[in-house]
Design a protein around this motif. Structure first.
Motif, PDB file in Angstrom:
ATOM      1  N   PHE A 149       0.842  -1.191   0.000  1.00  0.00           N
ATOM      2  CA  PHE A 149       0.000   0.000   0.000  1.00  0.00           C
ATOM      3  C   PHE A 149       0.878   1.240   0.000  1.00  0.00           C
ATOM      4  CE2 PHE A 149       0.631  -1.158   4.470  1.00  0.00           C
ATOM      5  CZ  PHE A 149       1.051   0.038   5.022  1.00  0.00           C
ATOM      6  N   TYR A 150       0.262   2.376  -0.284  1.00  0.00           N
ATOM      7  CA  TYR A 150       0.974   3.648  -0.215  1.00  0.00           C
ATOM      8  C   TYR A 150      -0.039   4.762   0.027  1.00  0.00           C
ATOM      9  CZ  TYR A 150      -0.438   4.020  -5.179  1.00  0.00           C
ATOM     10  OH  TYR A 150      -1.151   4.059  -6.354  1.00  0.00           O
ATOM     11  N   THR A 151       0.460   5.931   0.389  1.00  0.00           N
ATOM     12  CA  THR A 151      -0.427   7.058   0.666  1.00  0.00           C
ATOM     13  C   THR A 151       0.209   8.363   0.216  1.00  0.00           C
ATOM     14  OG1 THR A 151      -1.643   8.265   2.389  1.00  0.00           O
ATOM     15  CG2 THR A 151       0.481   7.337   3.016  1.00  0.00           C
ATOM     16  N   ASN A 152      -0.637   9.311  -0.152  1.00  0.00           N
ATOM     17  CA  ASN A 152      -0.207  10.678  -0.466  1.00  0.00           C
ATOM     18  C   ASN A 152      -0.597  11.649   0.641  1.00  0.00           C
ATOM     19  OD1 ASN A 152      -2.957  10.713  -0.798  1.00  0.00           O
ATOM     20  ND2 ASN A 152      -2.937  11.453  -2.911  1.00  0.00           N
ATOM     21  N   GLY A 153      -0.980  11.097   1.805  1.00  0.00           N
ATOM     22  CA  GLY A 153      -1.403  11.934   2.921  1.00  0.00           C
ATOM     23  C   GLY A 153      -2.864  12.304   2.877  1.00  0.00           C
ATOM     24  N   CYS A 154      -3.533  12.022   1.745  1.00  0.00           N
ATOM     25  CA  CYS A 154      -4.970  12.281   1.595  1.00  0.00           C
ATOM     26  C   CYS A 154      -5.769  10.988   1.698  1.00  0.00           C
ATOM     27  CB  CYS A 154      -5.258  12.919   0.237  1.00  0.00           C
ATOM     28  SG  CYS A 154      -4.426  14.478  -0.067  1.00  0.00           S
ATOM     29  N   ASP A 155      -5.301   9.946   0.985  1.00  0.00           N
ATOM     30  CA  ASP A 155      -5.966   8.648   0.921  1.00  0.00           C
ATOM     31  C   ASP A 155      -4.909   7.554   1.002  1.00  0.00           C
ATOM     32  OD1 ASP A 155      -8.654   9.794   0.192  1.00  0.00           O
ATOM     33  OD2 ASP A 155      -7.545  10.366  -1.620  1.00  0.00           O
ATOM     34  N   VAL A 156      -5.358   6.334   1.293  1.00  0.00           N
ATOM     35  CA  VAL A 156      -4.487   5.162   1.291  1.00  0.00           C
ATOM     36  C   VAL A 156      -4.855   4.310   0.082  1.00  0.00           C
ATOM     37  CG1 VAL A 156      -3.713   3.129   2.554  1.00  0.00           C
ATOM     38  CG2 VAL A 156      -4.343   5.210   3.808  1.00  0.00           C
ATOM     39  N   TRP A 197      -7.701  21.835   5.629  1.00  0.00           N
ATOM     40  CA  TRP A 197      -6.455  21.720   4.857  1.00  0.00           C
ATOM     41  C   TRP A 197      -6.550  20.548   3.887  1.00  0.00           C
ATOM     42  CZ3 TRP A 197      -2.498  25.045   4.408  1.00  0.00           C
ATOM     43  CH2 TRP A 197      -1.282  24.606   3.886  1.00  0.00           C
ATOM     44  N   HIS A 198      -7.111  19.418   4.359  1.00  0.00           N
ATOM     45  CA  HIS A 198      -7.330  18.262   3.495  1.00  0.00           C
ATOM     46  C   HIS A 198      -8.283  18.619   2.351  1.00  0.00           C
ATOM     47  CE1 HIS A 198      -9.429  14.660   2.097  1.00  0.00           C
ATOM     48  NE2 HIS A 198      -8.380  13.952   2.479  1.00  0.00           N
ATOM     49  N   ASP A 199      -9.411  19.226   2.680  1.00  0.00           N
ATOM     50  CA  ASP A 199     -10.413  19.523   1.662  1.00  0.00           C
ATOM     51  C   ASP A 199      -9.870  20.449   0.586  1.00  0.00           C
ATOM     52  OD1 ASP A 199     -12.079  17.960   3.174  1.00  0.00           O
ATOM     53  OD2 ASP A 199     -13.144  19.650   4.097  1.00  0.00           O
ATOM     54  N   ASP A 200      -9.063  21.409   0.995  1.00  0.00           N
ATOM     55  CA  ASP A 200      -8.520  22.374   0.046  1.00  0.00           C
ATOM     56  C   ASP A 200      -7.355  21.782  -0.741  1.00  0.00           C
ATOM     57  OD1 ASP A 200      -8.187  25.097  -1.078  1.00  0.00           O
ATOM     58  OD2 ASP A 200      -6.303  25.036   0.018  1.00  0.00           O
ATOM     59  N   ARG A 201      -6.357  21.245  -0.061  1.00  0.00           N
ATOM     60  CA  ARG A 201      -5.122  20.820  -0.728  1.00  0.00           C
ATOM     61  C   ARG A 201      -5.289  19.509  -1.491  1.00  0.00           C
ATOM     62  NH1 ARG A 201      -2.468  25.545  -0.957  1.00  0.00           N
ATOM     63  NH2 ARG A 201      -2.637  26.582   1.038  1.00  0.00           N
ATOM     64  N   CYS A 202      -5.994  18.555  -0.915  1.00  0.00           N
ATOM     65  CA  CYS A 202      -6.148  17.259  -1.590  1.00  0.00           C
ATOM     66  C   CYS A 202      -6.979  17.402  -2.858  1.00  0.00           C
ATOM     67  CB  CYS A 202      -6.772  16.242  -0.643  1.00  0.00           C
ATOM     68  SG  CYS A 202      -5.668  15.770   0.723  1.00  0.00           S
ATOM     69  N   ASN A 203      -7.991  18.249  -2.814  1.00  0.00           N
ATOM     70  CA  ASN A 203      -8.827  18.443  -3.994  1.00  0.00           C
ATOM     71  C   ASN A 203      -8.110  19.227  -5.077  1.00  0.00           C
ATOM     72  OD1 ASN A 203     -10.971  17.064  -2.839  1.00  0.00           O
ATOM     73  ND2 ASN A 203     -11.896  18.915  -1.980  1.00  0.00           N
ATOM     74  N   VAL A 204      -7.237  20.138  -4.683  1.00  0.00           N
ATOM     75  CA  VAL A 204      -6.550  20.992  -5.663  1.00  0.00           C
ATOM     76  C   VAL A 204      -5.251  20.350  -6.134  1.00  0.00           C
ATOM     77  CG1 VAL A 204      -5.408  23.217  -6.005  1.00  0.00           C
ATOM     78  CG2 VAL A 204      -7.558  23.094  -4.737  1.00  0.00           C
ATOM     79  N   LEU A 205      -4.443  19.862  -5.179  1.00  0.00           N
ATOM     80  CA  LEU A 205      -3.114  19.353  -5.506  1.00  0.00           C
ATOM     81  C   LEU A 205      -3.068  17.840  -5.673  1.00  0.00           C
ATOM     82  CD1 LEU A 205      -1.079  21.498  -2.943  1.00  0.00           C
ATOM     83  CD2 LEU A 205      -1.329  21.932  -5.388  1.00  0.00           C
ATOM     84  N   GLY A 206      -4.070  17.149  -5.128  1.00  0.00           N
ATOM     85  CA  GLY A 206      -4.043  15.691  -5.163  1.00  0.00           C
ATOM     86  C   GLY A 206      -3.053  15.096  -4.186  1.00  0.00           C
ATOM     87  N   ALA A 207      -2.614  15.859  -3.224  1.00  0.00           N
ATOM     88  CA  ALA A 207      -1.661  15.382  -2.215  1.00  0.00           C
ATOM     89  C   ALA A 207      -1.730  16.313  -1.016  1.00  0.00           C
ATOM     90  CB  ALA A 207      -0.250  15.333  -2.769  1.00  0.00           C
ATOM     91  N   TYR A 208      -1.170  15.852   0.103  1.00  0.00           N
ATOM     92  CA  TYR A 208      -1.263  16.588   1.359  1.00  0.00           C
ATOM     93  C   TYR A 208       0.077  17.240   1.684  1.00  0.00           C
ATOM     94  CZ  TYR A 208      -3.165  17.485   6.041  1.00  0.00           C
ATOM     95  OH  TYR A 208      -3.664  18.082   7.177  1.00  0.00           O
ATOM     96  N   PRO A 209       0.157  18.572   1.689  1.00  0.00           N
ATOM     97  CA  PRO A 209       1.421  19.245   1.968  1.00  0.00           C
ATOM     98  C   PRO A 209       1.764  19.241   3.460  1.00  0.00           C
ATOM     99  CG  PRO A 209      -0.039  20.598   0.616  1.00  0.00           C
ATOM    100  CD  PRO A 209      -0.863  19.506   1.212  1.00  0.00           C
TER     101      PRO A 209
END
Length: 439
Positions: free
Chosen positions: A17-24, A43-55
């Protein structure tokens, strides 16, 4: 990849498995059951939807639960954004989630999610872990932001059993948050933390008690970076500091660590497509140290011989070509082999042949131009061989006919790097492993 990422493989090197900090995501590159929406909040709602990853710089890592081969804890940090009293973003929650690989036919599920361990202001970029002296449990280190306080969690077969605190050394100061990196030496005897604002903090570490001691501060001469990274050689002796446009080595065994500083190289101006400056670093399973760039780029820098002193370490800028763009990101891997009797890493010898569970052979390894895949017996069914890059993207797929005993794969169009191969029929996995592609 972008900033936050972690991955886990089996002892045979098969992706789990792997994760981008938004989903597994599972090994089939789909969101794992109940694996969506980790680190919930604005922060999740904004960044994950826009960037596809969690900064959240190095804000996630995964550890196997002691005495289990199938249950994993994912430790992940959440970021809060504020506009008052000043504009700021910082880690304020430490979570864990549990991944059970026994579920859904072996592709796993997130059985528990977003369980709060600690709510405090934590130093972004410094989440790391080391195995306990009993060689089963783990210490997870979580320094407090702008402080000299260190939180550590004891992770056992029963889960997180406690949070402990210690104040020692100098505090980190404003401007340091998210700009550095922390890690333990591969042998677990020292804890090292670096950021360009405060320099290098070095501690002895007691794997039995989790206590830090013998604090040393080392300034990095010539460091005027905004952000950087650090990594330590497999022999636990040499510390490498990437300071945005400069790259250094320090000898942790020297009587005067500061005086051992070696200026290895300065950024050469290479861009692909943006400036390939120096950022986060990581000791890899092949005993090399790889460093991500400080911008979006499709290359990594590499220290080919990290155990060697001075220029013999062979630091090469943009020495590894990636198949995809990477932004600031490098996997957050502790030394999983500590206490097993195995070395922290193993160099890959030229011409090595890899044999795995079903007897499938892939050679040569490393490979140049093409690689041969040999089956122990004629294939009974139509099958296919697939190649995935280091971030799990499928880069090659080749069909195989019933009765075939051998095939060749053309690698000439692939960038240098580590790849994962699989041979599958419609009903079963026939073999899997790793191959290094080099020019």
């Amino acid at each position: 990849m972008y900033v936050a990422n972690a991955s886990m493989s089996s002892s045979d090197g098969e992706l789990l498995f792997y994760t981008n900090g938004c989903d597994v995501f599972n090994k089939e590159h789909e969101v794992m059951e109940n694996g969506d929406n980790i680190n919930p909040g604005a922060w999740h709602d904004d960044r994950c939807n826009v960037l596809g990853a969690y900064p959240a710089t190095r804000g996630v890592l995964s550890l196997p639960i002691p005495k289990s081969d199938d249950i994993y804890y994912l430790f992940h940090q959440a970021v809060v954004f504020q506009t008052q009293p000043v504009l700021d973003a910082f880690v304020n929650k430490q979570y864990f989630s549990i991944i059970d690989m026994n579920q859904n036919g072996g592709v796993g599920e997130v059985s528990e999610k977003n369980k709060l361990i600690l709510e405090d202001t934590l130093q972004s970029g410094d989440l790391t872990a080391v195995q306990h002296a009993n060689n089963e449990d783990w210490w997870v280190m979580m320094p407090k932001r702008h402080s000299n306080k260190y939180f550590r969690a004891l992770f056992t077969a029963n889960g997180v059993e406690g949070i402990f605190e210690q104040e020692i050394g100098d505090p980190t100061t404003p401007g340091s948050n998210g700009g550095g990196q922390a890690m333990f030496t591969p042998d677990g005897t020292k804890y090292v933390k670096y950021n360009p604002v405060n320099g290098i903090f070095i501690f002895d570490f007691d794997r039995e008690t989790g206590e830090l001691s013998n604090y040393q501060h080392v300034a990095v001469k010539g460091d005027s970076a905004f952000a950087g990274g650090a990594a330590i050689s497999a022999n636990s002796r040499f510390l490498y500091i990437s300071a945005e446009t400069k790259f250094f080595q320090f000898d942790l065994e020297a009587d005067d660590i500061a005086a051992s500083q070696v200026f290895l190289d300065e950024y050469d101006g290479f861009q692909s497509p943006f400036a390939a400056t120096f950022r986060l670093c990581q000791l890899a399973p092949d005993c090399k140290i790889y460093c991500a760039c400080g911008n979006s780029a499709d290359v990594l820098h590499v220290v080919n011989n990290p155990d060697e002193k001075g220029f013999a370490c062979d630091f090469v800028q943009h020495g590894v070509q990636l198949a995809e763009y990477n932004s600031f990101s490098i996997p957050n891997f502790p030394n999983y082999r500590l206490g097993t009797g195995q070395p922290a890493c193993m160099p890959v010898a030229a011409g090595e042949v890899e044999e795995v569970e079903a007897g499938v052979l892939v050679y040569p390894n490393p490979a140049r131009g093409q690689v041969a895949v040999v089956f122990p017996q004629p294939l009974p069914h139509s099958s296919e061989v697939m190649l995935f890059n280091a971030v799990g993207t499928r880069v090659l797929q080749q069909s195989l006919k019933p009765g075939e005993t051998e095939t060749e794969i053309d690698l000439s169009g692939l960038p240098d790097g580590l790849y994962f191969w699989e041979v599958r029929s419609a009903t079963e996995m026939l073999g899997s492993g790793k191959v290094i592609v080099t020019k």
